[in-house]
Design a protein around this motif. Sequence first.
Motif, short mmCIF file in Angstrom:
data_model
loop_
_atom_site.label_atom_id
_atom_site.label_comp_id
_atom_site.label_asym_id
_atom_site.label_seq_id
_atom_site.Cartn_x
_atom_site.Cartn_y
_atom_site.Cartn_z
N UNK A 327 -27.35 6.62 12.53
CA UNK A 327 -27.13 5.63 13.58
C UNK A 327 -25.68 5.55 14.01
N UNK A 328 -24.80 6.20 13.26
CA UNK A 328 -23.37 6.15 13.61
C UNK A 328 -22.91 7.48 14.19
N UNK A 329 -23.27 8.56 13.54
CA UNK A 329 -22.72 9.86 13.92
C UNK A 329 -23.18 10.30 15.30
N UNK A 330 -24.45 10.23 15.56
CA UNK A 330 -24.95 10.78 16.82
C UNK A 330 -24.45 9.99 18.03
N UNK A 331 -24.55 8.68 18.08
CA UNK A 331 -24.01 7.96 19.25
C UNK A 331 -22.51 8.16 19.40
N UNK A 332 -21.81 8.17 18.27
CA UNK A 332 -20.36 8.36 18.34
C UNK A 332 -20.04 9.75 18.86
N UNK A 333 -20.78 10.74 18.37
CA UNK A 333 -20.54 12.10 18.84
C UNK A 333 -20.81 12.25 20.33
N UNK A 334 -21.87 11.64 20.81
CA UNK A 334 -22.19 11.71 22.23
C UNK A 334 -21.09 11.03 23.05
N UNK A 335 -20.65 9.88 22.60
CA UNK A 335 -19.61 9.14 23.33
C UNK A 335 -18.31 9.95 23.38
N UNK A 336 -17.94 10.55 22.26
CA UNK A 336 -16.71 11.33 22.22
C UNK A 336 -16.83 12.55 23.12
N UNK A 337 -17.97 13.20 23.07
CA UNK A 337 -18.17 14.40 23.88
C UNK A 337 -18.11 14.06 25.37
N UNK A 338 -18.76 12.97 25.76
CA UNK A 338 -18.74 12.56 27.16
C UNK A 338 -17.32 12.23 27.59
N UNK A 339 -16.59 11.53 26.73
CA UNK A 339 -15.24 11.12 27.07
C UNK A 339 -14.35 12.33 27.28
N UNK A 340 -14.37 13.27 26.34
CA UNK A 340 -13.48 14.43 26.45
C UNK A 340 -13.92 15.36 27.57
N UNK A 341 -15.22 15.45 27.78
CA UNK A 341 -15.70 16.32 28.86
C UNK A 341 -15.24 15.80 30.20
N UNK A 342 -15.36 14.49 30.36
CA UNK A 342 -14.94 13.89 31.64
C UNK A 342 -13.44 14.01 31.81
N UNK A 343 -12.70 13.78 30.75
CA UNK A 343 -11.23 13.82 30.87
C UNK A 343 -10.77 15.23 31.19
N UNK A 344 -11.37 16.22 30.54
CA UNK A 344 -10.98 17.59 30.80
C UNK A 344 -11.31 17.99 32.22
N UNK A 345 -12.49 17.59 32.71
CA UNK A 345 -12.90 17.94 34.06
C UNK A 345 -11.97 17.33 35.09
N UNK A 346 -11.60 16.09 34.89
CA UNK A 346 -10.72 15.43 35.84
C UNK A 346 -9.32 16.02 35.79
N UNK A 347 -8.85 16.35 34.62
CA UNK A 347 -7.51 16.90 34.52
C UNK A 347 -7.41 18.27 35.16
N UNK A 348 -8.49 19.00 35.17
CA UNK A 348 -8.44 20.32 35.79
C UNK A 348 -8.23 20.22 37.30
N UNK A 349 -8.57 19.08 37.87
CA UNK A 349 -8.46 18.94 39.31
C UNK A 349 -7.14 18.31 39.74
N UNK A 350 -6.39 17.80 38.78
CA UNK A 350 -5.13 17.14 39.15
C UNK A 350 -4.03 18.16 39.40
#
Lengths: 350, 174
Positions: A327-350
Amino acid sequence: MKKLGEHLQHSNPSHEQALRQKLLATQSQAPVQTKKLFFFSPAFAWGAGCCVIVLAALVSKPLFFKTSGIDPEEYAMDSYSFIAREADMADGAGVVMNAIVSRMPENVATQKDEDVIDYEEQNGAMLEQTVSVRLLTQEKDASETVATLFASLGGHLASIRENDDAYATITGSIPATRMDLFYEGINDLVKNENFMEKNVQGDSVTSEALDLADRETALRTAEKDAIAQLQAAKTTEEQAQARATLESISNQLAQIDEQKKNLEDRVDYVTVSVSIEKLPAFWSVQNAYQLNEYIAGYENPTLWQEIEINVLTVFFLAARVFSVAFWVIIPLGIAVAVFFRRRTFLRQLE
Amino acid sequence: MQRDFFSLYDEYYPKLYAYLLARLRQKEAAEDVTQQTFEKALANLATFKPRHGATFGSWLFAIAKNELVNVVRVSQKTTVVSNDVLAQTLATESLVETLLRKEVEQEEHEVWLSILSAIDTLSDDEREVITLKYLAGMSYDDIAALMHKKPNTLAVILKRALEKIRVTINVCKK
């Protein structure tokens, strides 16, 4: 373009200061809540909920190989009964017995007859014992060795049942004075197998014995009276009546003798039930309880068996840890993955 | 997190002013709308609560956009005018700064004008995103909250707008 933006942003400092002064005149000192307090955020609620679940799971789940205790209060209060499972590591015999010894609740004693208590204090309790032994093994001829043991100790075999789940269930009786020999015989005869459990139950028959004794005493007294009555009889009818009474008393005394003998047999012989079950194979272990049995089944495991035991232990430990942390690992992993994926995608466009 | 209003004022005034100046192209109008925006924000401070992703910046800019609409509706004179007016404004200010600075950045000034011309050729969403992101210096989260779009969508719009600006500027150079 950023430079253009910076130039526009700082192109009117005078107006910025003037407006600031104007707003100060009508200022509100109330602080502005710019971000939702973390403690009321869904993330915190989720994290707190997961922590509660994890802690509850850790507290409520028993230790990995812990055996559960038995509540003595569950058992009958009107008889002197107890449950004893004794731990005994017989030297060199490869026998392991899991055991918990529970004591009789004290308030039970107050419910017994005082005569019974006095008798037991002086002579010890008369117990009708029942022993059940659960044996795990991979040897199919273990039932024959156990049946032979019964006979060699002067015991009697009542039944041998064989089925698919267990190799055999052997029921019989063994003299109470030879129960230690029975256990030793099991150790000697059955190599590399282990008793997983031995349950001993004893029901007190002291009150029954005392009751028989009291009845016998009363009948003896009545017999004497009947004999005296016969001797004092003057008429035929009185003699016949006295003889009839005497005969009735004799019959009752005979019954009591039989009951006493039966009681003595019940006390002198222990009813033993041996359940010989199949030791789970490596690939058939499905839960921690079966793993416990599997490990206990190999007192002196070979190297390959040792490897199998270690593999299973690690597997079930990992499964337990994963189930708790799920109940901790999977939601946390998804949240971290979404956060870094979004940040990386946005930074590539800056 | 709680901050004093005026620390937020110091942070958002430059951004808001740059945005309004880029939209209105007139200094006085931008000053008026900026003042009205902050006065309204101060008056309605108690009603502001960050929820559903809304931030102070997006709330402030939402007020500014409403004021902008009111200004455009009230006075047709404040519709978007040609870049010449803005160029004149910039030229006046940059001239003042030029007097104070040692080097002259005439080429940079021309680039800025061409960029502003290119921005006018964009669609409404593209122009809005470019203005908020590069001229006002807003973050993706604030822009997303203001325009009610996902940050990934904004990134796509931004990329398309930058490409169009690049093409327009290259065409102008030729």
